[in-house]
Motif scaffolding. Structure first.
Motif, mmCIF file in Angstrom:
data_model
loop_
_atom_site.group_PDB
_atom_site.id
_atom_site.type_symbol
_atom_site.label_atom_id
_atom_site.label_comp_id
_atom_site.label_asym_id
_atom_site.label_seq_id
_atom_site.Cartn_x
_atom_site.Cartn_y
_atom_site.Cartn_z
ATOM 1 N N THR A 4 0.776 -1.498 0.471
ATOM 2 C CA THR A 4 -0.005 -0.052 0.132
ATOM 3 C C THR A 4 0.848 0.907 -0.463
ATOM 4 O O THR A 4 2.086 1.111 0.741
ATOM 5 C CB THR A 4 -0.676 -0.252 1.660
ATOM 6 O OG1 THR A 4 -1.741 -1.457 1.022
ATOM 7 C CG2 THR A 4 -1.753 1.409 0.895
ATOM 8 N N TYR A 9 -2.808 4.224 4.525
ATOM 9 C CA TYR A 9 -4.011 4.318 5.161
ATOM 10 C C TYR A 9 -4.037 4.553 6.148
ATOM 11 O O TYR A 9 -5.088 4.789 7.505
ATOM 12 C CB TYR A 9 -5.183 2.596 5.108
ATOM 13 C CG TYR A 9 -5.400 2.194 3.975
ATOM 14 C CD1 TYR A 9 -7.251 2.504 3.846
ATOM 15 C CD2 TYR A 9 -5.159 1.543 2.995
ATOM 16 C CE1 TYR A 9 -7.758 2.615 2.314
ATOM 17 C CE2 TYR A 9 -6.349 1.281 1.199
ATOM 18 C CZ TYR A 9 -7.212 2.165 1.818
ATOM 19 O OH TYR A 9 -8.368 2.374 0.170
ATOM 20 N N TYR A 16 -10.597 7.484 4.980
ATOM 21 C CA TYR A 16 -10.816 6.281 4.492
ATOM 22 C C TYR A 16 -12.683 5.763 5.263
ATOM 23 O O TYR A 16 -13.661 5.767 4.615
ATOM 24 C CB TYR A 16 -10.477 5.366 4.479
ATOM 25 C CG TYR A 16 -10.800 3.798 3.220
ATOM 26 C CD1 TYR A 16 -11.296 4.058 2.692
ATOM 27 C CD2 TYR A 16 -11.303 3.012 4.303
ATOM 28 C CE1 TYR A 16 -12.033 3.181 1.863
ATOM 29 C CE2 TYR A 16 -12.614 2.046 3.722
ATOM 30 C CZ TYR A 16 -11.994 2.269 2.581
ATOM 31 O OH TYR A 16 -12.830 1.356 1.305
ATOM 32 N N ASN A 20 -16.054 5.414 3.881
ATOM 33 C CA ASN A 20 -17.024 4.310 3.398
ATOM 34 C C ASN A 20 -18.558 4.001 4.204
ATOM 35 O O ASN A 20 -19.443 3.254 3.666
ATOM 36 C CB ASN A 20 -16.052 3.363 4.030
ATOM 37 C CG ASN A 20 -16.223 1.445 4.453
ATOM 38 O OD1 ASN A 20 -17.035 1.369 4.545
ATOM 39 N ND2 ASN A 20 -15.346 0.678 2.958
ATOM 40 N N CYS A 51 -9.837 -6.070 6.712
ATOM 41 C CA CYS A 51 -11.390 -5.706 7.355
ATOM 42 C C CYS A 51 -10.966 -3.468 7.619
ATOM 43 O O CYS A 51 -12.279 -2.967 7.991
ATOM 44 C CB CYS A 51 -10.868 -6.222 9.249
ATOM 45 S SG CYS A 51 -9.758 -5.571 9.824
ATOM 46 N N ALA A 72 -3.767 -4.420 7.701
ATOM 47 C CA ALA A 72 -2.223 -4.157 8.182
ATOM 48 C C ALA A 72 -2.093 -2.570 8.711
ATOM 49 O O ALA A 72 -0.788 -2.508 8.819
ATOM 50 C CB ALA A 72 -1.521 -4.220 6.539
ATOM 51 N N SER A 73 -2.796 -2.264 8.858
ATOM 52 C CA SER A 73 -2.607 -0.752 8.763
ATOM 53 C C SER A 73 -3.287 -0.665 10.568
ATOM 54 O O SER A 73 -4.224 -1.095 10.994
ATOM 55 C CB SER A 73 -3.859 0.301 8.142
ATOM 56 O OG SER A 73 -3.761 1.737 8.986
ATOM 57 N N MET A 76 -6.291 1.633 11.698
ATOM 58 C CA MET A 76 -7.684 1.221 10.798
ATOM 59 C C MET A 76 -7.699 1.026 11.865
ATOM 60 O O MET A 76 -8.995 0.152 12.239
ATOM 61 C CB MET A 76 -7.236 0.000 9.371
ATOM 62 C CG MET A 76 -7.227 1.215 8.195
ATOM 63 S SD MET A 76 -9.204 2.186 8.010
ATOM 64 C CE MET A 76 -8.466 2.543 6.374
ATOM 65 N N SER A 112 -13.044 -7.626 1.771
ATOM 66 C CA SER A 112 -13.727 -6.067 0.692
ATOM 67 C C SER A 112 -12.435 -5.531 0.079
ATOM 68 O O SER A 112 -11.622 -4.991 1.079
ATOM 69 C CB SER A 112 -15.006 -6.158 1.872
ATOM 70 O OG SER A 112 -15.968 -7.012 1.386
ATOM 71 N N LEU A 113 -12.342 -5.789 -0.688
ATOM 72 C CA LEU A 113 -11.044 -4.744 -1.969
ATOM 73 C C LEU A 113 -9.842 -4.178 -0.829
ATOM 74 O O LEU A 113 -9.325 -3.331 -0.599
ATOM 75 C CB LEU A 113 -12.340 -3.070 -1.107
ATOM 76 C CG LEU A 113 -13.544 -3.208 -2.198
ATOM 77 C CD1 LEU A 113 -14.214 -1.665 -1.780
ATOM 78 C CD2 LEU A 113 -13.356 -2.984 -3.623
HETATM 79 C C1 LIG Z 1 -10.350 -0.347 0.555
HETATM 80 S S1 LIG Z 1 -9.877 -0.847 2.220
HETATM 81 C C2 LIG Z 1 -11.297 -1.407 2.657
HETATM 82 C C3 LIG Z 1 -11.296 -2.239 4.005
HETATM 83 C C4 LIG Z 1 -12.627 -2.953 4.320
HETATM 84 N N1 LIG Z 1 -12.341 -4.756 4.296
HETATM 85 C C5 LIG Z 1 -14.201 -2.624 3.952
HETATM 86 O O1 LIG Z 1 -14.628 -2.497 2.524
HETATM 87 O O2 LIG Z 1 -14.357 -1.614 4.676
HETATM 88 C C6 LIG Z 1 -8.605 -1.333 2.228
HETATM 89 C C7 LIG Z 1 -7.958 -2.264 3.371
HETATM 90 O O3 LIG Z 1 -6.817 -3.120 3.479
HETATM 91 C C8 LIG Z 1 -5.387 -3.176 3.825
HETATM 92 N N2 LIG Z 1 -4.409 -3.315 3.330
HETATM 93 C C9 LIG Z 1 -4.145 -2.953 2.435
HETATM 94 N N3 LIG Z 1 -3.000 -3.722 1.415
HETATM 95 C C10 LIG Z 1 -2.948 -4.591 3.455
HETATM 96 C C11 LIG Z 1 -2.065 -5.685 2.998
HETATM 97 N N4 LIG Z 1 -1.179 -6.436 2.579
HETATM 98 N N5 LIG Z 1 -2.369 -7.051 3.978
HETATM 99 C C12 LIG Z 1 -3.470 -6.534 5.333
HETATM 100 N N6 LIG Z 1 -4.151 -5.744 5.028
HETATM 101 C C13 LIG Z 1 -4.489 -4.297 3.810
HETATM 102 C C14 LIG Z 1 -5.588 -1.401 4.007
HETATM 103 O O4 LIG Z 1 -5.149 -0.818 5.719
HETATM 104 C C15 LIG Z 1 -7.388 -1.046 4.084
HETATM 105 O O5 LIG Z 1 -7.663 -1.090 5.718
#
Ligand SMILES: C[S@@+](CC[C@H](N)C(=O)[O-])C[C@H]1O[C@@H](n2cnc3c(N)ncnc32)[C@H](O)[C@@H]1O
Length: 237
Positions: A4, A9, A16, A20, A51, A72-73, A76, A112-113
């Motif tokens: 990321t 994040y 965010y 969301n 999450c 990872a954040s 968050m 999700s995403l």
């Molecule tokens: C677009 S947000 C989606 C959050 C949630 N799933 C939702 O839809 O409400 C993407 C999330 O993925 C996490 N993320 C990104 N790369 C990651 C990784 N390699 N491992 C774990 N989390 C990750 C970010 O920190 C962020 O919280």
């Protein structure tokens, strides 16, 4: 969290989360589609991978699931812990690495995403399969490859590559970095990780968006934005 953009994040967690929670793209398009694919979750042990601020986690919990969220954040996770107040468990984990959970410890994995932040899907998909029970299922959404191909301005749809984008929320600019991969790379990665695909979906936004946010309606009902999968661990006879 190498995937990321500069821990975007961590920097923009609250902005965010606000986007969301009520924005059409998440609240009235992505989340309802994910919940529809997840189906009945009461009594299930769910891993909510990536999450974020825990908004899906909260809804799964409200529907009777026992949910563990990983992200990872730290920012968050802080928002998610505050939101759930002890009714779900959270841990920091990078989906690009092995997960700290026993084999067959979840009935459902939702993601999700988050997959478009990850270059190599073999690790997360392999881990999702390992932690799922034999009867488990995986539900995830990711950026639609045609959307990212269009945004990136790249000239090769079939390549897998990283590109940058910016999101705007009020006067905040969120600098994002994503991985584009073609649909065939997604389906092949699922197959190689031992999943059989049950559903690939391009859902409509909820009807209410037509009135509440006509521009989002116009976009989401005419252009692919996210792509949704439901997959099952495959076992040979
Ligand atoms: C677009 S947000 C989606 C959050 C949630 N799933 C939702 O839809 O409400 C993407 C999330 O993925 C996490 N993320 C990104 N790369 C990651 C990784 N390699 N491992 C774990 N989390 C990750 C970010 O920190 C962020 O919280």
């Amino acid at each position: 969290m190498a995937d990321t953009h500069e821990n975007a994040y961590d920097e923009f967690a609250e902005a965010y989360a606000a986007m969301n929670e009520t924005g059409s793209w998440n609240a009235h398009y992505e989340r309802p589609a994910t919940l529809a694919l997840a189906g009945e979750v009461a009594g299930l042990r769910v891993l909510d991978a990536g999450c974020g601020p825990g908004i899906l986690t909260q809804e799964l919990t409200r529907r009777g699931a026992t949910v563990t969220g990983v992200d990872a954040s730290e920012q968050m996770l802080g928002l998610a812990r505050r939101r759930l107040g002890g009714s779900a468990t959270f841990a920091r984990a990078d989906l690009g690495k092995p997960l700290p959970f026993a084999d067959a410890s979840f009935d459902l994995v939702t993601a999700s995403l988050v997959m478009h932040y990850i270059e190599d899907w073999s690790v997360p998909l392999g881990e999702f399969r390992r932690v799922l029970t034999r009867d488990g299922r995986l539900v995830f959404s990711t950026h639609h490859p045609t959307m990212d191909f269009h945004i990136s301005g790249a000239d090769d749809y079939f390549a897998t590559y990283q590109f940058d984008d910016e999101w705007f929320h009020g006067d905040i600019v969120m600098k994002m970095r994503f991985w584009h991969r073609p649909l065939r790379a997604m389906t092949r990665a699922l197959g190689e990780a031992g999943f059989g695909i049950d559903v690939i979906d391009e859902p409509d936004p909820e009807e209410s968006v037509r009135e509440s946010e006509p521009r989002a309606w116009e976009s989401l009902s005419t252009k692919p934005a996210f792509l949704f999968f439901r997959a099952f661990p495959r076992y040979s006879a």
